[in-house]
Design a protein around this motif. Structure first.
Motif, mmCIF file in Angstrom:
data_model
loop_
_atom_site.group_PDB
_atom_site.id
_atom_site.type_symbol
_atom_site.label_atom_id
_atom_site.label_comp_id
_atom_site.label_asym_id
_atom_site.label_seq_id
_atom_site.Cartn_x
_atom_site.Cartn_y
_atom_site.Cartn_z
ATOM 1 N N GLU A 1 -18.708 10.131 12.187
ATOM 2 C CA GLU A 1 -19.774 10.049 11.185
ATOM 3 C C GLU A 1 -20.454 11.399 10.995
ATOM 4 O O GLU A 1 -20.748 11.800 9.865
ATOM 5 C CB GLU A 1 -20.829 9.022 11.595
ATOM 6 C CG GLU A 1 -20.368 7.596 11.540
ATOM 7 C CD GLU A 1 -21.351 6.636 12.177
ATOM 8 O OE1 GLU A 1 -21.349 5.456 11.784
ATOM 9 O OE2 GLU A 1 -22.114 7.041 13.086
ATOM 10 N N ALA B 1 -25.910 8.334 2.151
ATOM 11 C CA ALA B 1 -25.186 9.424 1.482
ATOM 12 C C ALA B 1 -25.962 9.912 0.266
ATOM 13 O O ALA B 1 -26.090 11.123 0.039
ATOM 14 C CB ALA B 1 -23.790 8.960 1.078
ATOM 15 N N GLU B 2 -26.515 8.992 -0.503
ATOM 16 C CA GLU B 2 -27.287 9.397 -1.684
ATOM 17 C C GLU B 2 -28.583 10.103 -1.297
ATOM 18 O O GLU B 2 -28.963 11.097 -1.930
ATOM 19 C CB GLU B 2 -27.562 8.189 -2.581
ATOM 20 C CG GLU B 2 -26.320 7.603 -3.198
ATOM 21 C CD GLU B 2 -25.452 8.601 -3.955
ATOM 22 O OE1 GLU B 2 -25.999 9.486 -4.642
ATOM 23 O OE2 GLU B 2 -24.212 8.499 -3.850
ATOM 24 N N SER C 1 -15.925 14.852 -1.587
ATOM 25 C CA SER C 1 -17.138 14.047 -1.643
ATOM 26 C C SER C 1 -16.840 12.579 -1.351
ATOM 27 O O SER C 1 -17.530 11.939 -0.548
ATOM 28 C CB SER C 1 -17.798 14.195 -3.018
ATOM 29 O OG SER C 1 -18.982 13.456 -3.087
ATOM 30 N N LEU D 1 -20.262 16.035 3.768
ATOM 31 C CA LEU D 1 -21.009 15.605 2.594
ATOM 32 C C LEU D 1 -22.076 16.639 2.217
ATOM 33 O O LEU D 1 -22.233 16.984 1.045
ATOM 34 C CB LEU D 1 -21.649 14.241 2.841
ATOM 35 C CG LEU D 1 -22.344 13.597 1.661
ATOM 36 C CD1 LEU D 1 -21.365 13.313 0.529
ATOM 37 C CD2 LEU D 1 -23.034 12.311 2.110
ATOM 38 N N HIS E 1 -18.306 13.611 8.894
ATOM 39 C CA HIS E 1 -18.382 13.218 7.486
ATOM 40 C C HIS E 1 -19.739 13.592 6.879
ATOM 41 O O HIS E 1 -19.798 14.037 5.729
ATOM 42 C CB HIS E 1 -18.095 11.725 7.334
ATOM 43 C CG HIS E 1 -16.651 11.409 7.518
ATOM 44 N ND1 HIS E 1 -16.126 11.003 8.719
ATOM 45 C CD2 HIS E 1 -15.618 11.461 6.657
ATOM 46 C CE1 HIS E 1 -14.829 10.816 8.586
ATOM 47 N NE2 HIS E 1 -14.490 11.094 7.340
ATOM 48 N N LEU E 2 -20.804 13.428 7.636
ATOM 49 C CA LEU E 2 -22.131 13.819 7.157
ATOM 50 C C LEU E 2 -22.173 15.318 6.863
ATOM 51 O O LEU E 2 -22.643 15.748 5.806
ATOM 52 C CB LEU E 2 -23.197 13.438 8.190
ATOM 53 C CG LEU E 2 -24.627 13.885 7.907
ATOM 54 C CD1 LEU E 2 -25.136 13.335 6.575
ATOM 55 C CD2 LEU E 2 -25.532 13.463 9.065
ATOM 56 N N LEU F 1 -18.704 8.359 6.186
ATOM 57 C CA LEU F 1 -20.082 8.141 6.653
ATOM 58 C C LEU F 1 -20.371 6.648 6.690
ATOM 59 O O LEU F 1 -21.053 6.169 7.595
ATOM 60 C CB LEU F 1 -21.069 8.883 5.755
ATOM 61 C CG LEU F 1 -22.536 8.794 6.144
ATOM 62 C CD1 LEU F 1 -22.769 9.343 7.559
ATOM 63 C CD2 LEU F 1 -23.405 9.542 5.136
ATOM 64 N N LYS G 1 -18.233 10.486 1.905
ATOM 65 C CA LYS G 1 -19.056 9.278 1.719
ATOM 66 C C LYS G 1 -18.411 8.080 2.411
ATOM 67 O O LYS G 1 -19.089 7.317 3.093
ATOM 68 C CB LYS G 1 -19.209 8.958 0.234
ATOM 69 C CG LYS G 1 -20.183 9.808 -0.502
ATOM 70 C CD LYS G 1 -20.338 9.236 -1.911
ATOM 71 C CE LYS G 1 -20.631 10.286 -2.915
ATOM 72 N NZ LYS G 1 -20.764 9.719 -4.267
ATOM 73 N N THR H 1 -29.368 17.861 6.957
ATOM 74 C CA THR H 1 -29.131 18.269 5.569
ATOM 75 C C THR H 1 -29.914 19.536 5.245
ATOM 76 O O THR H 1 -29.361 20.487 4.678
ATOM 77 C CB THR H 1 -29.530 17.142 4.596
ATOM 78 O OG1 THR H 1 -28.720 16.001 4.867
ATOM 79 C CG2 THR H 1 -29.384 17.573 3.151
#
Length: 148
Positions: free
Chosen positions: A118, A33-34, A20, A125, A121-122, A27, A24, A91
């Motif tokens: 990115e 991220a949140e 995690s 996540l 990483h996304l 990204l 984050k 997502t």
């Protein structure tokens, strides 16, 4: 509802936390991220993760308007920018996987707004928050146990 068990192997928790944190960091956008982690947690009905990430989101500068409208982001007009909308669409697609695959148009929309790094990483996540959601929901961990 009470927790079935609060036991979670420390090495497993540390590995998931490290994934995690790396996702984050890669990204490079703590507020985004949140939003991503909250949206996945909404879909997965994870009260613990919602409680935790809503707290972190507020500290990361996410607006109350975005938090209020996140569940209806597609209809929220200009509350979310195109980059945020692409990340939220990805997502949802990765979280639900209804057809077994992320639709090409969803992936391409995200790929147009994120670098390859990115995007990696996304995706990481989204994968890890879905893992956390499943760990917490399956054990029925209630909200309120997160201490910032």
């Amino acid at each position: 509802m009470t927790a079935r068990t609060t036991l979670l192997d420390r090495e497993v928790a540390q590995a998931m936390s490290a994934l995690s944190a790396a996702a984050k960091k890669g990204l490079g956008d703590p507020a985004l991220a949140e939003l991503v982690m909250i949206r996945a947690s909404q879909i997965n009905h994870c009260a613990f993760c919602l409680d935790m990430h809503l707290t972190i989101a507020r500290k990361s500068g996410v607006s109350e308007k975005q938090l209020d409208l996140l569940e209806a982001w597609e209809e929220a007009g200009d509350v979310f920018d195109e980059r945020e909308r692409a990340a939220l669409a990805l997502t949802e697609a990765v979280t639900v996987l209804t057809d077994g695959f992320v639709p090409d148009e969803v992936y391409e929309r995200a790929a147009a707004r994120f670098t390859d790094a990115e995007l990696a990483h996304l995706t990481g996540l989204v994968a890890v928050i879905n893992g956390w959601n499943r760990v917490m929901v399956s054990r029925r961990i209630p909200p309120g146990g997160y201490a910032p």
